[in-house]
Design an enzyme around this catalytic site. Structure first.
Site, mmCIF file in Angstrom:
data_model
loop_
_atom_site.group_PDB
_atom_site.id
_atom_site.type_symbol
_atom_site.label_atom_id
_atom_site.label_comp_id
_atom_site.label_asym_id
_atom_site.label_seq_id
_atom_site.Cartn_x
_atom_site.Cartn_y
_atom_site.Cartn_z
ATOM 1 N N GLY A 88 0.921 -1.686 -0.180
ATOM 2 C CA GLY A 88 -0.135 0.579 0.210
ATOM 3 C C GLY A 88 0.704 1.247 0.168
ATOM 4 C CB CYS A 125 -1.057 3.466 -7.327
ATOM 5 S SG CYS A 125 0.143 4.989 -7.619
ATOM 6 C CB THR A 129 11.794 -10.672 -4.637
ATOM 7 O OG1 THR A 129 10.890 -9.936 -5.743
ATOM 8 C CG2 THR A 129 11.184 -10.982 -4.464
HETATM 9 C C1 LIG Z 1 7.750 -5.685 -1.148
HETATM 10 C C2 LIG Z 1 7.452 -5.254 -2.358
HETATM 11 C C3 LIG Z 1 7.392 -3.488 -2.320
HETATM 12 C C4 LIG Z 1 7.634 -2.114 -3.800
HETATM 13 N N1 LIG Z 1 7.369 -1.184 -4.137
HETATM 14 C C5 LIG Z 1 7.192 -0.935 -4.831
HETATM 15 C C6 LIG Z 1 7.430 0.597 -4.980
HETATM 16 O O1 LIG Z 1 7.286 1.214 -3.286
HETATM 17 N N2 LIG Z 1 6.933 1.568 -5.930
HETATM 18 C C7 LIG Z 1 7.701 0.238 -7.309
HETATM 19 O O2 LIG Z 1 7.743 1.181 -8.404
HETATM 20 N N3 LIG Z 1 7.366 -0.762 -7.374
HETATM 21 C C8 LIG Z 1 7.904 -1.028 -6.013
HETATM 22 N N4 LIG Z 1 7.959 -2.420 -6.076
HETATM 23 C C9 LIG Z 1 7.911 -3.402 -7.698
HETATM 24 C C10 LIG Z 1 9.418 -3.687 -7.577
HETATM 25 O O3 LIG Z 1 10.263 -2.349 -7.513
HETATM 26 C C11 LIG Z 1 9.963 -5.105 -8.504
HETATM 27 O O4 LIG Z 1 9.462 -4.093 -10.083
HETATM 28 C C12 LIG Z 1 9.270 -5.947 -8.528
HETATM 29 O O5 LIG Z 1 8.753 -6.859 -7.700
HETATM 30 C C13 LIG Z 1 10.060 -6.795 -9.852
HETATM 31 O O6 LIG Z 1 10.831 -6.680 -9.403
HETATM 32 P P1 LIG Z 1 11.643 -8.348 -9.248
HETATM 33 O O7 LIG Z 1 10.957 -9.902 -9.373
HETATM 34 O O8 LIG Z 1 13.104 -8.442 -8.707
HETATM 35 O O9 LIG Z 1 10.964 -8.026 -7.287
HETATM 36 C C14 LIG Z 1 7.464 -3.386 -4.981
HETATM 37 C C15 LIG Z 1 8.270 -4.646 -4.753
HETATM 38 C C16 LIG Z 1 8.283 -5.719 -3.955
HETATM 39 C C17 LIG Z 1 7.908 -7.197 -3.145
#
Ligand SMILES: Cc1cc2nc3c(=O)[nH]c(=O)nc-3n(C[C@H](O)[C@H](O)[C@H](O)COP(=O)(O)O)c2cc1C
Ligand SMILES: Cc1cc2nc3c(=O)[nH]c(=O)nc-3n(C[C@H](O)[C@H](O)[C@H](O)COP(=O)(O)OP(=O)(O)OC[C@H]3O[C@@H](n4cnc5c(N)ncnc54)[C@H](O)[C@@H]3O)c2cc1C
Ligand SMILES: Cc1cc2nc3c(=O)[nH]c(=O)nc-3n(C[C@H](O)[C@H](O)[C@H](O)COP(=O)(O)OP(=O)(O)OC[C@H]3O[C@@H](n4cnc5c(N)ncnc54)[C@H](O)[C@@H]3O)c2cc1C
Ligand SMILES: Cc1cc2nc3c(=O)[nH]c(=O)nc-3n(C[C@H](O)[C@H](O)[C@H](O)COP(=O)(O)O)c2cc1C
Ligand code: FES
Ligand code: FES
Lengths: 271, 309, 309, 271
Positions: free
Chosen positions: B74, B132, B269
C-alpha cells in the site's frame, strides 16, 4: 554499524524435543557475529526455493563443535517451512541470515528477571538464561505448554534457571505437569505471593504476550516481549511484518523488534 | 583480459554498472548497508515517495507463492520531505546514484514530489511508478491508459531536467502503447516490469491471504514474462532505453535481460532472500564477461541472435 | 462423516469429481493409463485437435523456468479423424468423460472439427482453444478480440448441442470482455487460463531457448495470476461456470480455485513431474472435505469469505 | 499394459567415477518394475522444484541392499540438475519415475554384440553386459572417453565384458589410455580385422551415434542407439523431446525411444 551476515552452514545435529517440536544445530563455515538473546535468524535451505522465503527462528544458543561455530534452533512444526528440517538429512546445506533485530536488554543485566515462555517461545529465553548465568542476574523460568508432553526440555530449563540462582516453574494448561493454568497466571501467583522481579521477558503467542504485559503493568515491572509476525526479508526492507503501536503508528517486527517494550504495542489491534 | 568495463549509459545517465536496486526492496538506500553498500551498485531506487507520509495497507501485506511472492504494502513511505531531510544527506555523502521513485494519486502529487527533490543535490533521476490508481481519473491506473500516461509524463518532464524514467505496468492492456506514450511524454527510459496482479487464498480459513485481496507478484516466477515484455518493447521501440527487471537473481539473469534489450536492470525480491545478492550478481556478471570475452557489458544490450527456425 | 460428494455440474455437464486433465498434458486420454486411468478423473481434455494432422513447431520446444516451464509445441496433433478412429473407441469403452480441445486457423476449421466429432458417441463436450493466431484475420488471436471470439463461439454453437467451453487466453487485453463475449456467443463455460506468453534466453549461446522465440508459461509460477483471473471473471459474471487452471498441483490448490469461483479445475503441467498426480490430488481433496466438514465439494465454488479490511 | 511407476527412494551411496562423473545408488521404499537395459528414469528431489523437471538418467543397474531394491545411476555434471546429487547429502529423498521408454532388444539375446559407449553413454551398456551375462551372448565393450582420466571404471567394465566371454576395448581421443581415436573408429578397426557382431548397441553423443550407425551399415550389422533429448515429462505426453526420422516424421525420444534402430533417424537434421 549493524553487523548482520548471510552465512553458509550445515545441518549437523537434530533431536526431538516434544511430539511437535525438535531441535537442530547448524555448523557454520565461518565465524558468526555475536548474538543477543531475542535476536533471530532467517533460515533457508541452500537448494531450491520452496518455500520461497527464509523462515524466522529465535536463536536458542550458540557454541562451537571442533573448529566450527554452531547455532541451536528449536522448531515447532506448523507448516512446510518448519517441517523441512525435520525431513532433510543431516549434512544438508543451509543459508542463515543473522543475527537480526533487537534482542532483550541484557546490558546492564537486570537484577532479577522472570523469563516467561509459552510453548515454542522458549528458545530466546533459554538463550537469555545462559547468557545471564555469568552475571548477577537471577532468572526464574516460567515454562508453559498445553500439556506435559509438550513441555520443552524441563531438565535442561531447570538447570539453566538454577545456574543463575533462579527456579523453574513448569505450567501446563491441563495440569498434567507443574501448575495447572496459563503461564502468565503462574507468574501472577508468584508476584502475589511476594516474589519480586526487576524485569519480565516473555515470548510466546500474542495473547500470552498481552497478558504478560498486563501482569507487568499491574506490578509495575517493565515487560519486554519477543513478537512474531510473518516475514519476507527479516532485514527491514519489505515492510511486510508490521505490528501496530499504541501511538497509532506501527513498527517493523524484524527491525524495531522482535523484542519491544510490551507497553508500546496496540494489543487490541495486534491480537 | 583486463577487468571488463561494466559501465552503461541509460540515456544521458552514466552508471558504473548495470545493477540497480529496485524500488520497495532496498529501503531508502542505506538500510542494508552492512550487506550491500549502495555506492557499489549502478544505482538505488528509493521506496516510492509521495508528497506526504503514508501508513500503507492493513496486514497481512505479503504472501508466499511458488518461486515468488505477492505484496500489497500500500505504498507505505516516509514522504518526500523526511526522505530529503533524513536519508538523502548520507546517500549523497556516499556518492550513491539515487533515483527517486515517485507516485501520487493525482498528476499534481507526482509534480509535487519532483519539485521538492529539484532543490536537492545528489538525486540522479526520477522513476515514475504509474501502477497506482489515479484518484482524479476515478481509480484507473495511470499506467493503463496511454493518453493519461503521456500527459502525466509530460507534466513531470517540464519540472525537471534530470533523467525521467517511467516504470510500466505489466498489467496494462497495451504494453507497447504505454511505452510509446511514456516516450512521447518525454521519458528518458522505461523500467519494466512492475509487479503482476495476482491473488492467494488460504484454503483453510477460506480467506484471501492479503488484506487487500489482490497483490503484486514478483520474484523468479515472473522472469519469463518480464523478459518477453522487455524484448517486445525493445523490438518495437529500439531507441528507447529499457531498464529491465522481474525475478532477477543471478548474473546470468542480468545477461538475459541485457540480451533481450535492456540497458540496465533492477533487482528486487532477490534481496529479501539474500540481502547481499546484488554484490554476488555483479561478481557473476564480471565473470561472465571474462569467460565470454565481453569487454564492455554495454555491448550485450539487444545482442540476442536470431533463431534460424 | 461419510465420503464427501465430489461431483460437480459444469452447466449441464455432470462430472464425478472436479479434477480434469488439461489439454496437451495428458496425450489423447490413455497415454498415462498405468499412472492415472482416465475414468477416475472428472474428465480428460484431449490434446488440441485440428481438421488435419499437424507436425508442430521445430525443436527446441520446451524450456524450464523457476517453478514452471515454457512450451511452443506448435499444436502438433494427430488430427480429428485419427483421434476418432484410433483413440476414441477405447476411451468410450472406459466410460471416460472426454472433452475435445479444438483449434484451427479459421472459424471454418473449428466448425469442421466439431462437425466431425458430432457423429461420434462418447464425446462429452468441446473446449475451444482460442490462443492460436486467426489466419483469416491476419494472425490476431481469436481469443484477444471479443467480437471475433463471440462470432467464433456462435458459429460453433450452432453445430452442436453438446457442452461448449471456451478456453480464454490470459494474454488478452480485456479478460472479462472475452469471457463476456464467449458467454454471449453461447458458451456453456469458460476455462481459464491458457499459458501466459513468455520467453527464455540462453545467455551463453545468446539465443532464445525456444525455436519459436516465445512460448507459453505454465506451472505453479502462474498460479497466483490464474487464481486472480478466475476470481475476476467469477465476480463479473457469476452465472458463467468457470473451469479454473494454472499451476495446480495439490488438493489445496484445487480448493483455492473453487473458492475463487471455479466450478471445476484442470491439471496440466503437474502431470509432467508426477504422472499420477491427479489421483493424489483427488485423495487430498477428499481429505480436505472430510477434515473441514464439507459434504459436497460443489458448495466450495465461490465460497471465499470477504476480508474485513 | 506398460508398467511404469513413480516411486520414493533415498540417496544411499555415492562414489566418484571420474573428475566429471559420479555414481549414485538409490534405495527404494517399494519394489520397482523390472527394467530393460537402455530404459531410463526421471529423477528429482522430493523437496522443491528447482530444477523444475526431473532429469533423465539411463539405468546403470539394479540390485538390492538389505531388503530394499536399489538402482544405480551414473551422472556427468553438466548443469544444475546433474550437479544436484553431487551436493545433496546421503539420505536425501527422491522421486523416481520409471523404468521408461524402449530399451535394447535383449530378447532374444544377440549372439555377439558390440557395446559402444561414448563417455557418459556407458550406463545402459554396462547394464546390458550384466543382463546378457546369463545368456549365450558375447559382449565386447568399446569404452570411449576424451582422455584417460575420463574413462569410467575400466576395471569394472573389463570384468563385465569378460563375464560374457567378450573383451574391453578402451579408447581415448588423445591416446592417453587404450587406443587413440574415436570409439567408433576402434569398432571399425575390429570389424576390419575380421571380428564379427550380430548387433551393435551404442550410447553417447549424437555424432557418435551417427558414426556407429554408419559403421553398422557398412558391415551390415543392425545398430541400435540410445538417444538423448531434453525432456519435460519422460512419459510421452509433452511432445517436447522429438527427434526427426528419415521418413520425414519424428519420434518422441522418451516413448518410441530412447533406444531405436539407428537407420530410422534423420541424422542430418538431428545432429
Ligand atoms: C515488497 C515490495 C514493495 C515494492 N514497492 C514498490 C514501490 O514502492 N514502487 C515501485 O515502483 N515498485 C515497487 N515494487 C516493485 C519492484 O520494484 C519490482 O518492480 C518488482 O518487484 C519486480 O521485480 P523483482 O521480481 O526483482 O522483485 C515493490 C515490490 C515488492 C516486492
Ligand atoms: C522473530 C521470530 C522468531 C521466531 N522464532 C521461532 C522459533 O524459535 N521456533 C519456531 O518454531 N518458530 C519461530 N517463529 C515462527 C516461525 O517463523 C513460523 O512458525 C514459521 O515461519 C512458519 O512457517 P511454515 O512454513 O512452517 O508455516 P506456514 O505455512 O508459513 O504458516 C503456518 C501458520 O503459521 C503462521 N505463521 C507464518 N509465519 C509466521 C511467523 N513468522 N510467526 C508466527 N506465525 C507465523 C501462518 O500464518 C500460519 O497460520 C518465529 C517467528 C518470528 C517472526
Ligand atoms: C534417455 C536419457 C538418458 C540419459 N542418461 C544419462 C545418464 O545416464 N547419465 C547422465 O549423466 N546423463 C544422462 N542423460 C542426460 C541428462 O539427462 C542431462 O545431462 C541432464 O538433463 C542435464 O541437466 P542439467 O540441469 O545438469 O543441465 P542443463 O542446464 O539442463 O543442460 C546443460 C546442457 O545439457 C543439455 N541437455 C539438457 N538436457 C539434456 C538431455 N536430456 N539430454 C542431453 N542433453 C541435455 C542442455 O541443452 C545444455 O546444453 C540422459 C538423457 C536422456 C534423455
Ligand atoms: C506442453 C503443453 C502443451 C499444451 N497444449 C495445449 C493444447 O493443445 N490446447 C490447449 O488448449 N492448451 C494446451 N496447453 C495449456 C494447458 O492445457 C494449460 O492451460 C496450461 O498449461 C496451464 O495449466 P498448468 O499450469 O496446470 O499446466 C498446453 C500446455 C503445455 C504445458
Ligand atoms: S520482514 Fe521485511 S521488513 Fe520486516
Ligand atoms: S519428454 Fe515429454 S513427450 Fe517425451
Amino acid at each position: 554499524m549493524v553487523t548482520r551476515s548471510d552465512l553458509a552452514a550445515t545441518l549437523a545435529q537434530r533431536s526431538r524435543l516434544t511430539p511437535t517440536c525438535y531441535s537442530v544445530r547448524f555448523a557454520f563455515d565461518a565465524a558468526i557475529p555475536t548474538a543477543v538473546p531475542g535476536q533471530f535468524v532467517m533460515l533457508r535451505p541452500e537448494q531450491g526455493d520452496r518455500p520461497f522465503w527464509g523462515r524466522a527462528y529465535s536463536i536458542a544458543g550458540t557454541g562451537a563443535s571442533d573448529t566450527q561455530p554452531t547455532m541451536e534452533l528449536m522448531i515447532k512444526t506448523v507448516g512446510p517451512g518448519t517441517a523441512l528440517w525435520e525431513q532433510l538429512p543431516l549434512g544438508t546445506r543451509a543459508r542463515i541470515v543473522g543475527p537480526l533485530g533487537v534482542g532483550f536488554p541484557c546490558l546492564p543485566a537486570p537484577r532479577s528477571v522472570a523469563l516467561v515462555a509459552g510453548g515454542i517461545g522458549l528458545p530466546p529465553l533459554l538463550f537469555a538464561a545462559h547468557r545471564l548465568a555469568g552475571t548477577d542476574a537471577r532468572c526464574d523460568l516460567y515454562l508453559g505448554a498445553a500439556t506435559a508432553a509438550e513441555l520443552i526440555e524441563p531438565q535442561r530449563c531447570r538447570a539453566a534457571a538454577e545456574a543463575t540462582g533462579g527456579q523453574l516453574f513448569p505450567v501446563t494448561d491441563d495440569g498434567t505437569a507443574g501448575e495447572a493454568g496459563l503461564v502468565t497466571e503462574a507468574l501472577q501467583h508468584r508476584l502475589a505471593e511476594g516474589r519480586r522481579y526487576t524485569a519480565i521477558w516473555a515470548c510466546g503467542p500474542m495473547p500470552m504476550l498481552r497478558a504478560a504485559t498486563q501482569v507487568g503493568e499491574r506490578w509495575d515491572v517493565p515487560v519486554h516481549v519477543a513478537l512474531e509476525e510473518r516475514m519476507a526479508c527479516g532485514v527491514g526492507v519489505c515492510l511486510g511484518c508490521i505490528i501496530p503501536t499504541s501511538d497509532g503508528a506501527h513498527i517493523r517486527t524484524c527491525s524495531e523488534g522482535p523484542v519491544v517494550d510490551g507497553s508500546l504495542i496496540d494489543w487490541e489491534t495486534a491480537c | 583480459m583486463l577487468t571488463p568495463d561494466l559501465h552503461v549509459n541509460v540515456g544521458s545517465l552514466r552508471l558504473a554498472n548495470p545493477v540497480i536496486a529496485a524500488s520497495g526492496t532496498f529501503g531508502y538506500g542505506l538500510d542494508l548497508d552492512d550487506f550491500c553498500p549502495p555506492e557499489k551498485l549502478g544505482g538505488v531506487v528509493t521506496k516510492g515517495l509521495s508528497p506526504r507520509p503514508r501508513e500503507g495497507a492493513p496486514m497481512p501485506r505479503i504472501a508466499e507463492t511458488p518461486s515468488g511472492m505477492l505484496n500489497a504494502i500500500g505504498l507505505e513511505n516516509i514522504g518526500v520531505d523526511v526522505f530529503c531531510r533524513d536519508k538523502l544527506p548520507a546517500l549523497r555523502e556516499r556518492r550513491a546514484v539515487v533515483i527517486v521513485n515517485v507516485f501520487g494519486e493525482s498528476a499534481a502529487d507526482y509534480v509535487r514530489v519532483i519539485e521538492h527533490c529539484e532543490s536537492e543535490a545528489g538525486i540522479a533521476g526520477y522513476e515514475l511508478n504509474v501502477s497506482c490508481p489515479n484518484v482524479s481519473a476515478g481509480g484507473i491506473q495511470f499506467g493503463h491508459d496511454p493518453r493519461t500516461l503521456e500527459e502525466l509524463t509530460a507534466r513531470c518532464r517540464v519540472v525537471t531536467a534530470r533523467p525521467l524514467w517511467v516504470k510500466l505496468s505489466p498489467n496494462a492492456p497495451d504494453l507497447v502503447g504505454t511505452a510509446r506514450a511514456a516516450a512521447a511524454g518525454g521519458a528518458d527510459a522505461v523500467s519494466l516490469v512492475n509487479t503482476i496482479l495476482g491473488m492467494a487464498i488460504d484454503p483453510l480459513r477460506r480467506l484471501p491471504e492479503l488484506a487487500r485481496t489482490f497483490g503484486g507478484l514478483s520474484g523468479p516466477a515472473i522472469l519469463p514474462i518480464a523478459l518477453r515484455m522487455v524484448y517486445e518493447v525493445h523490438l518495437a521501440l529500439p531507441e528507447l532505453p529499457v531498464v529491465g527487471l522481474g525475478g532477477i537473481e543471478s548474473g546470468l539473469d542480468v545477461v538475459r535481460f541485457l540480451l533481450a534489450g535492456a540497458t540496465a536492470v533492477q533487482v528486487g525480491t532477490a534481496t529479501f532472500r539474500r540481502p547481499g545478492v546484488m554484490l554476488e550478481i555483479l561478481a557473476e556478471l564480471a565473470a561472465y564477461c571474462r569467460d565470454q570475452g565481453v569487454e564492455r557489458v554495454a555491448t550485450l544490450t539487444g545482442a540476442l541472435e536470431a533463431r534460424d527456425a
